[in-house]
Enzyme design. Structure first.
Site, PDB file in Angstrom:
ATOM      1  CB  CYS A  64      -0.871  -0.032   1.261  1.00  0.00           C
ATOM      2  SG  CYS A  64      -1.815   1.462   1.578  1.00  0.00           S
ATOM      3  CB  CYS A  65       2.115   3.653  -2.050  1.00  0.00           C
ATOM      4  SG  CYS A  65       1.208   3.681  -3.616  1.00  0.00           S
ATOM      5  CE1 TYR A  66       1.765   9.680   1.460  1.00  0.00           C
ATOM      6  CE2 TYR A  66       3.465   8.740   0.055  1.00  0.00           C
ATOM      7  CZ  TYR A  66       3.091   9.402   1.209  1.00  0.00           C
ATOM      8  OH  TYR A  66       4.047   9.772   2.116  1.00  0.00           O
ATOM      9  CG  PHE A  93      -3.956   5.321   3.602  1.00  0.00           C
ATOM     10  CD1 PHE A  93      -4.358   4.320   4.469  1.00  0.00           C
ATOM     11  CD2 PHE A  93      -4.129   6.643   3.987  1.00  0.00           C
ATOM     12  CE1 PHE A  93      -4.929   4.630   5.703  1.00  0.00           C
ATOM     13  CE2 PHE A  93      -4.689   6.963   5.212  1.00  0.00           C
ATOM     14  CZ  PHE A  93      -5.085   5.955   6.078  1.00  0.00           C
TER      15      PHE A  93
END
Length: 106
Positions: A64-66, A93
């Site tokens: 998971c990243c931005y 996210f």
């Protein structure tokens, strides 16, 4: 699996609820502390060695990243480290927090 796969927020939630995968969050520390998905491991250059030592390579890993962009490179990297089943969470996210609960540092 030679290439990582894409996974939706809903599919991620299902896999986590069933304890079928580990979730790693590659965002910066300040963002992670401000809010993250419950159970996520904050994966950084400093925590990578511990993560690879503590996690079986046959355990599915969701990155998971931005917004779901940086996670793709990280997912491919984890495959090259020997993990057999790796996913990049589409929307990151930001997509998760729009409709699902998360842990807030506030």
């Amino acid at each position: 699996m030679e290439q990582f796969a894409h996974i939706s927020v809903q599919e991620t939630q299902q896999k986590l609820a069933a304890k079928e995968a580990r979730l790693v969050d590659i965002r910066d520390e300040q963002s992670f502390v401000a809010g993250h998905i419950e159970g996520a491991v904050h994966l950084t250059n400093g925590t990578l060695v511990n993560f690879t030592q503590e996690t079986d390579f046959d355990t599915p890993v969701i990155v998971c990243c931005y917004h779901g962009v940086s996670s793709q490179q990280a997912a491919q990297f984890l495959l090259h480290q020997g993990f057999e089943e790796v996913y990049s969470m589409d929307g990151g996210f930001e997509a998760w927090r729009q409709s699902l609960p998360f842990v807030s540092g506030e």
